[in-house]
Design a protein around this motif. Structure first.
Motif, PDB file in Angstrom:
ATOM      1  N   THR A  28      -6.600   9.563   5.526  1.00 17.62           N
ATOM      2  CA  THR A  28      -5.493   8.916   6.218  1.00 17.62           C
ATOM      3  C   THR A  28      -4.358   8.637   5.236  1.00 17.62           C
ATOM      4  OG1 THR A  28      -6.320   6.685   5.781  1.00 17.62           O
ATOM      5  CG2 THR A  28      -7.118   7.795   7.792  1.00 17.62           C
ATOM      6  N   LEU A  29      -3.176   8.373   5.793  1.00 14.70           N
ATOM      7  CA  LEU A  29      -2.049   7.990   4.945  1.00 14.70           C
ATOM      8  C   LEU A  29      -2.403   6.757   4.129  1.00 14.70           C
ATOM      9  CD1 LEU A  29       0.868   8.405   7.535  1.00 14.70           C
ATOM     10  CD2 LEU A  29       0.495   9.841   5.526  1.00 14.70           C
ATOM     11  N   GLU A  30      -3.058   5.791   4.769  1.00 12.13           N
ATOM     12  CA  GLU A  30      -3.419   4.537   4.102  1.00 12.13           C
ATOM     13  C   GLU A  30      -4.380   4.794   2.933  1.00 12.13           C
ATOM     14  OE1 GLU A  30      -1.954   3.688   8.112  1.00 12.13           O
ATOM     15  OE2 GLU A  30      -3.500   5.051   7.331  1.00 12.13           O
ATOM     16  N   ALA A  31      -5.339   5.683   3.147  1.00  9.06           N
ATOM     17  CA  ALA A  31      -6.324   5.951   2.101  1.00  9.06           C
ATOM     18  C   ALA A  31      -5.671   6.584   0.869  1.00  9.06           C
ATOM     19  CB  ALA A  31      -7.423   6.872   2.645  1.00  9.06           C
ATOM     20  N   VAL A  32      -4.783   7.551   1.102  1.00  4.30           N
ATOM     21  CA  VAL A  32      -4.112   8.228  -0.020  1.00  4.30           C
ATOM     22  C   VAL A  32      -3.222   7.255  -0.771  1.00  4.30           C
ATOM     23  CG1 VAL A  32      -2.479  10.047  -0.656  1.00  4.30           C
ATOM     24  CG2 VAL A  32      -4.216  10.483   1.110  1.00  4.30           C
ATOM     25  N   CYS A  33      -2.428   6.480  -0.038  1.00  3.85           N
ATOM     26  CA  CYS A  33      -1.519   5.531  -0.688  1.00  3.85           C
ATOM     27  C   CYS A  33      -2.300   4.461  -1.444  1.00  3.85           C
ATOM     28  CB  CYS A  33      -0.595   4.895   0.348  1.00  3.85           C
ATOM     29  SG  CYS A  33       0.608   6.061   1.037  1.00  3.85           S
ATOM     30  N   GLY A  34      -3.465   4.086  -0.912  1.00  6.69           N
ATOM     31  CA  GLY A  34      -4.302   3.118  -1.602  1.00  6.69           C
ATOM     32  C   GLY A  34      -4.798   3.654  -2.932  1.00  6.69           C
ATOM     33  N   ARG A  35      -5.217   4.914  -2.964  1.00  4.02           N
ATOM     34  CA  ARG A  35      -5.681   5.514  -4.207  1.00  4.02           C
ATOM     35  C   ARG A  35      -4.565   5.606  -5.254  1.00  4.02           C
ATOM     36  NH1 ARG A  35      -9.602  10.676  -2.703  1.00  4.02           N
ATOM     37  NH2 ARG A  35     -10.851   9.649  -1.065  1.00  4.02           N
ATOM     38  N   LEU A  36      -3.336   5.833  -4.779  1.00  6.69           N
ATOM     39  CA  LEU A  36      -2.216   6.004  -5.699  1.00  6.69           C
ATOM     40  C   LEU A  36      -1.520   4.688  -6.033  1.00  6.69           C
ATOM     41  CD1 LEU A  36      -0.651   9.268  -4.199  1.00  6.69           C
ATOM     42  CD2 LEU A  36      -1.923   9.045  -6.349  1.00  6.69           C
ATOM     43  N   GLY A  37      -1.893   3.621  -5.334  1.00  7.43           N
ATOM     44  CA  GLY A  37      -1.257   2.337  -5.561  1.00  7.43           C
ATOM     45  C   GLY A  37       0.148   2.254  -5.017  1.00  7.43           C
ATOM     46  N   TRP A  38       0.468   3.092  -4.000  1.00 11.33           N
ATOM     47  CA  TRP A  38       1.781   3.026  -3.374  1.00 11.33           C
ATOM     48  C   TRP A  38       1.813   1.863  -2.405  1.00 11.33           C
ATOM     49  CZ3 TRP A  38       2.933   8.902  -2.093  1.00 11.33           C
ATOM     50  CH2 TRP A  38       3.048   9.601  -3.309  1.00 11.33           C
ATOM     51  N   ALA A  39       2.908   1.141  -2.371  1.00 13.04           N
ATOM     52  CA  ALA A  39       2.992  -0.102  -1.615  1.00 13.04           C
ATOM     53  C   ALA A  39       2.855   0.096  -0.111  1.00 13.04           C
ATOM     54  CB  ALA A  39       4.314  -0.804  -1.932  1.00 13.04           C
ATOM     55  N   SER A  40       3.359   1.204   0.414  1.00 10.49           N
ATOM     56  CA  SER A  40       3.269   1.435   1.862  1.00 10.49           C
ATOM     57  C   SER A  40       3.126   2.924   2.122  1.00 10.49           C
ATOM     58  CB  SER A  40       4.513   0.895   2.577  1.00 10.49           C
ATOM     59  OG  SER A  40       5.635   1.707   2.301  1.00 10.49           O
ATOM     60  N   THR A  41       2.828   3.254   3.383  1.00 14.54           N
ATOM     61  CA  THR A  41       2.646   4.663   3.749  1.00 14.54           C
ATOM     62  C   THR A  41       3.977   5.362   4.022  1.00 14.54           C
ATOM     63  OG1 THR A  41       2.419   4.076   6.093  1.00 14.54           O
ATOM     64  CG2 THR A  41       0.396   4.175   4.772  1.00 14.54           C
ATOM     65  N   SER A  42       5.079   4.621   4.081  1.00 17.32           N
ATOM     66  CA  SER A  42       6.367   5.227   4.437  1.00 17.32           C
ATOM     67  C   SER A  42       6.782   6.287   3.421  1.00 17.32           C
ATOM     68  CB  SER A  42       7.451   4.162   4.572  1.00 17.32           C
ATOM     69  OG  SER A  42       7.638   3.478   3.348  1.00 17.32           O
ATOM     70  N   LYS A  43       6.470   6.054   2.152  1.00 16.04           N
ATOM     71  CA  LYS A  43       6.840   7.007   1.109  1.00 16.04           C
ATOM     72  C   LYS A  43       6.157   8.347   1.346  1.00 16.04           C
ATOM     73  CE  LYS A  43       6.732   7.575  -3.942  1.00 16.04           C
ATOM     74  NZ  LYS A  43       6.440   6.887  -5.226  1.00 16.04           N
ATOM     75  N   LEU A  44       4.841   8.317   1.586  1.00 10.61           N
ATOM     76  CA  LEU A  44       4.096   9.548   1.825  1.00 10.61           C
ATOM     77  C   LEU A  44       4.518  10.190   3.141  1.00 10.61           C
ATOM     78  CD1 LEU A  44       1.987  11.616   1.124  1.00 10.61           C
ATOM     79  CD2 LEU A  44       0.214  10.053   1.975  1.00 10.61           C
ATOM     80  N   SER A  45       4.765   9.368   4.133  1.00 12.19           N
ATOM     81  CA  SER A  45       5.188   9.890   5.435  1.00 12.19           C
ATOM     82  C   SER A  45       6.500  10.654   5.318  1.00 12.19           C
ATOM     83  CB  SER A  45       5.325   8.741   6.439  1.00 12.19           C
ATOM     84  OG  SER A  45       5.748   9.231   7.695  1.00 12.19           O
ATOM     85  N   ARG A  46       7.455  10.125   4.550  1.00 16.25           N
ATOM     86  CA  ARG A  46       8.745  10.779   4.379  1.00 16.25           C
ATOM     87  C   ARG A  46       8.597  12.096   3.614  1.00 16.25           C
ATOM     88  NH1 ARG A  46      13.363   8.362   5.438  1.00 16.25           N
ATOM     89  NH2 ARG A  46      14.449   9.423   3.733  1.00 16.25           N
ATOM     90  N   ILE A  47       7.693  12.121   2.631  1.00 14.34           N
ATOM     91  CA  ILE A  47       7.451  13.374   1.906  1.00 14.34           C
ATOM     92  C   ILE A  47       6.877  14.418   2.864  1.00 14.34           C
ATOM     93  CG2 ILE A  47       6.021  14.468   0.145  1.00 14.34           C
ATOM     94  CD1 ILE A  47       6.247  11.888  -1.494  1.00 14.34           C
ATOM     95  N   GLU A  48       5.897  14.019   3.672  1.00 19.96           N
ATOM     96  CA  GLU A  48       5.258  14.970   4.584  1.00 19.96           C
ATOM     97  C   GLU A  48       6.206  15.461   5.669  1.00 19.96           C
ATOM     98  OE1 GLU A  48       0.556  13.646   4.219  1.00 19.96           O
ATOM     99  OE2 GLU A  48       1.619  13.394   6.130  1.00 19.96           O
ATOM    100  N   LEU A  49       7.158  14.650   6.049  1.00 22.84           N
ATOM    101  CA  LEU A  49       8.124  15.048   7.077  1.00 22.84           C
ATOM    102  C   LEU A  49       9.331  15.774   6.488  1.00 22.84           C
ATOM    103  CD1 LEU A  49       8.073  11.842   9.306  1.00 22.84           C
ATOM    104  CD2 LEU A  49       7.058  14.073   9.843  1.00 22.84           C
TER     105      LEU A  49
END
Length: 312
Positions: A28-49
């Motif tokens: 999930t977005l949450e799982a990946v961001c948790g592993r990377l220590g990213w504060a929220s999923t919005s960063k990953l979501s914007r990259i994927e979009l």
């Protein structure tokens, strides 16, 4: 890949590839961001979009988390670099407004461009004087437009048609584009001469839709649009639909299929290349009889005499 791959298209492709890898691993977005220590999923979501210019370090971190094998990893790193830098386009793009930048990014590296315009000459084919008229008119609706900067941006965009490996460019224009539309006579004559001269180039096609043209089933476009295809078939074909205040970017296969059918129908209904050039010449006041394709070169050369030479 061409030396100036489209950064926006590469962003979309990179995001789609990263999303596909993540989902294949049931993360999930949450799982990946948790592993990377990213504060929220919005960063990953914007990259994927494909909505943000990716930081290469972030992409490398994602590839580590996903344990991407070396071959695929190297390919994605190349795509990420294109998406982040645009290979030489960064400086030019920084000088452009948002809408001009969107077109420039899509034009960069394109193998084929098709533009439909119902009322005005497309930006890639405009003379500086005509471009200034169009930008000045647009500034009446949009506050804060820097007319000079916008005209310069269009000139920079036109370099794509003069590069060593130019795209195959087709302009599909309604016949009313041949009308002056309030432009001063000298500006309009130079613009028509410029169109005739450009139509001589082997990679540029100008096709006019006569006022009584009937595309297949009577289907007419509701707005101006531009279509882009790229040398790498994995890069997403894209349509940009022009509206009054913004431009709509389409990459879904269903949307692309509709526009590709529409382009085929418009091409079937349009005047031939020679007929189109002859109509433009008639609008210039030339009494020309229909001729085969080769004499068009003489007409284009004659037309260029009245147009300032273009930089190379």
């Amino acid at each position: 890949m061409p030396m100036s791959a489209s950064p926006v298209v590469r962003r979309v492709r990179l995001g789609a590839e990263l999303r596909r890898i993540r989902r294949r691993q049931s993360l999930t977005l949450e799982a990946v961001c948790g592993r990377l220590g990213w504060a929220s999923t919005s960063k990953l979501s914007r990259i994927e979009l494909g909505q943000s210019r990716p930081d290469l370090a972030d992409v490398l971190d994602l590839l580590d988390v996903y344990e991407v094998p070396p071959g695929q990893r190297d390919e994605l790193i190349v795509i990420a670099r294109d998406a982040a830098t645009g290979r030489g386009w960064s400086r030019a793009l920084s000088e452009m407004g948002e809408r001009q930048r969107a077109y420039a990014e899509l034009e960069a590296g394109a193998a084929r461009i098709v533009e439909y315009q119902p009322a005005v000459v497309p930006g890639l084919l405009q003379t500086p004087a005509y471009a200034r008229l169009r930008v000045t008119a647009g500034a009446l609706l949009h506050e804060g437009v820097d007319v000079g900067a916008d005209v310069r941006a269009r000139a920079m965009r036109q370099e794509v048609l003069r590069r060593a490996d130019p795209p195959r460019y087709t302009a599909l224009l309604d016949e009313r584009v041949c009308d002056p539309g309030g432009a001063p006579a000298d500006v309009w004559r130079d613009q028509l001469r410029h169109l005739v001269a450009l139509a001589e180039r082997p990679h540029i096609t100008v096709r006019l839709l006569s006022r009584d043209a009937a595309p297949h089933g009577g289907v007419h476009p509701l707005a101006a649009f531009s279509y882009y295809a790229y040398p790498d078939p994995a890069d997403p074909r894209t349509v940009l639909v022009e509206t009054l205040t913004t431009d709509l970017r389409l990459v879904a296969e269903a949307d692309l299929a509709c526009y590709e059918r529409l382009i085929d129908w418009l091409l079937a209904a349009a005047l031939s290349e020679d007929e189109s050039v002859e109509l433009l010449a008639r609008r210039l006041g030339s009494a020309l009889v229909p001729r085969p394709r080769e004499p068009r070169h003489a007409l284009a050369a004659e037309s260029r005499e009245a147009v300032a030479p273009e930089p190379h």
